[in-house]
Design an enzyme around this catalytic site. Structure first.
Site, short mmCIF file in Angstrom:
data_model
loop_
_atom_site.label_atom_id
_atom_site.label_comp_id
_atom_site.label_asym_id
_atom_site.label_seq_id
_atom_site.Cartn_x
_atom_site.Cartn_y
_atom_site.Cartn_z
N LYS A 121 -1.31 0.73 -8.46
CA LYS A 121 -1.17 0.62 -9.77
C LYS A 121 -1.27 -0.86 -10.48
O LYS A 121 -0.96 -1.18 -11.62
CB LYS A 121 0.58 0.81 -10.02
CG LYS A 121 1.00 2.40 -9.53
CD LYS A 121 2.26 2.75 -10.00
CE LYS A 121 2.60 3.94 -9.54
NZ LYS A 121 4.24 4.31 -9.75
N ASP A 124 0.78 -1.10 0.20
CA ASP A 124 0.07 -0.07 0.07
C ASP A 124 0.83 1.22 -0.05
O ASP A 124 1.91 1.10 0.31
CB ASP A 124 -0.96 -0.06 1.12
CG ASP A 124 -2.13 -0.79 1.15
OD1 ASP A 124 -2.52 -1.17 -0.19
OD2 ASP A 124 -2.97 -0.99 2.07
#
EC number: 2.1.1.107
Length: 410
Positions: free
Chosen positions: A222, A200
């Site tokens: 992403k 994270d």
């Protein structure tokens, strides 16, 4: 005989009689390991420390409140001699020699038939360090070596490869509030053993730089989402990598189950039949205020604290928070993910009875080198956030504890 080094061996004492003479500090240190080994322990001593007495009261050991007497070691497999009476210790060790009982002496190691190594434990492995030079035994040096080895195994700086097949799976690891030193020992070790790390944004980023080159690091923000929501994509990535036989670490900020959606990931893994280990982390709700000098509770000031997610405004129909009730509490209110909603939150709390001059502190980037604290009140916090350009991540503390400092007496 003393010229030769000791022969290291692991004693299996489950159900076997162990006699401990003396109930002082030496016994207090050694008894827990003997209890953990499952030994049938007899303590012989006229007195004992409160901790040793508690072991007897709990039924973990049998305590005979008397001095050592000839014959106490007759049926023992192992003996720890640690009384303050040197003459009694000598008689006891003579008896141990006669009955072929391995015997440790706290007052004269050279007169003993066994030595206790400096031991430590790390995930199913016991590290035991003995001095081989019988003429210059240095317990502090031995303990320092033990500590260095155990610490290396725990934090991953000393990596011993597994030669047996590892069971693939996922570990949901709470990385703590940001400072890489605040991850748990187990979390750091699992990171060192991982094949894939899905991290994270709020996870401790500095830890990623320590990973070996072969470890695949994936930024959760992403992951290609395609037709999935972000959380579904993360769940799928965890499952796919684990099904490839890899050890996967899901590195999350704070604790996985405190506004971290950790249970959603655990449920998805369970449905896919993927083994999952949960490693709790230090929650920013407590640690970040503490790092800024704010206790979430304090005697005479706050007897409770409440942690609330502020990512949904009080007037949003999706909100599950009972803000009117929170306004009536006298304790500490800690708000996570609420920087951009703090104006509306403060307005709502005041509207439902919270005094407008209630202290507020915002701690940005807590526990990191960029940490800063901004103080305000409920009446001024919205404007203060704008003027001071407070940005997420920041923990918001509301209550009188904000004004409690080291100089405040209880």
């Amino acid at each position: 005989m003393a010229e030769h080094p000791a022969y290291p061996v692991g004693l299996r004492l489950t159900g076997r009689r162990v006699v401990v003479l003396g109930g002082g500090q030496v016994a207090q240190r050694r008894l827990p390991a003997l209890i953990a080994a499952g030994a049938d322990i007899l303590l012989v001593s006229p007195a004992a420390t409160p901790s040793v007495e508690a072991m007897a009261d709990a039924g973990e050991i049998t305590w005979e409140r008397r001095p050592y007497a000839e014959g106490d070691l007759a049926d023992a497999w192992y003996a720890l001699i640690a009384t303050s009476d040197h003459e009694a210790n000598t008689r006891a060790s003579t008896e141990a020699e006669r009955h072929r009982v391995w015997c440790v002496r706290s007052d004269d190691a050279n007169a003993a038939t066994a030595w206790t190594p400096a031991t430590g434990h790390s995930e199913g492995v016991t590290v035991a360090i003995l001095t081989t030079d019988t003429k210059s035994r240095d317990p502090r040096h031995t303990a320092a070596i033990r500590d260095a080895v155990v610490e290396g195994l725990r934090d991953g700086t000393l990596v011993a490869p597994h030669h047996r097949t590892r069971t693939p799976g996922v570990a949901l690891v709470g990385g703590g509030p940001g400072d890489p030193d605040l991850i748990t020992v187990r979390g750091r070790r699992l990171l060192a053993e991982a094949d894939v790390v899905i991290a994270d944004r709020l996870g401790p980023r500095d830890l990623l730089a320590e990973l070996p080159p072969h470890v695949e690091v994936i930024d959760a923000a992403k992951i290609p989402y395609g037709r999935y929501m972000a959380q579904e994509a993360i769940n799928n990535a965890l499952i796919e990598h684990a099904k490839q036989g890899k050890s996967v670490v899901r590195l999350k900020g704070g604790d996985p189950f405190v506004f971290g959606r950790g249970m959603e990931e655990a449920q998805a893994l369970a449905e896919a039949g993927i083994p999952c280990t949960v490693v709790p982390g230090i929650s920013s709700s407590i640690s970040v205020p503490g790092a800024a000098g704010i206790p979430v509770t304090h005697r005479g000031v706050a007897h409770e604290f409440t942690v609330v997610s502020g990512h949904v405004a009080p007037d949003d129909e999706r909100s599950l928070v009972d803000w009117p009730s929170l306004a009536k509490l006298t304790g500490t209110l800690v708000i996570l993910m609420g920087v951009d909603k703090i104006g509306k939150i403060a307005e709502t709390l005041v509207a439902h009875g919270k005094p407008a001059d209630t202290p507020v502190a915002l701690v940005q980037e807590g526990t990191t080198a960029a940490q800063r604290r901004v103080d305000a009140t409920l009446a001024t916090v919205a404007e203060t956030v704008r003027e001071q350009e407070v940005k997420p991540p920041a923990v918001i503390v509301i209550g009188e504890v904000v004004n409690v400092g080291p100089q405040t007496s209880a």
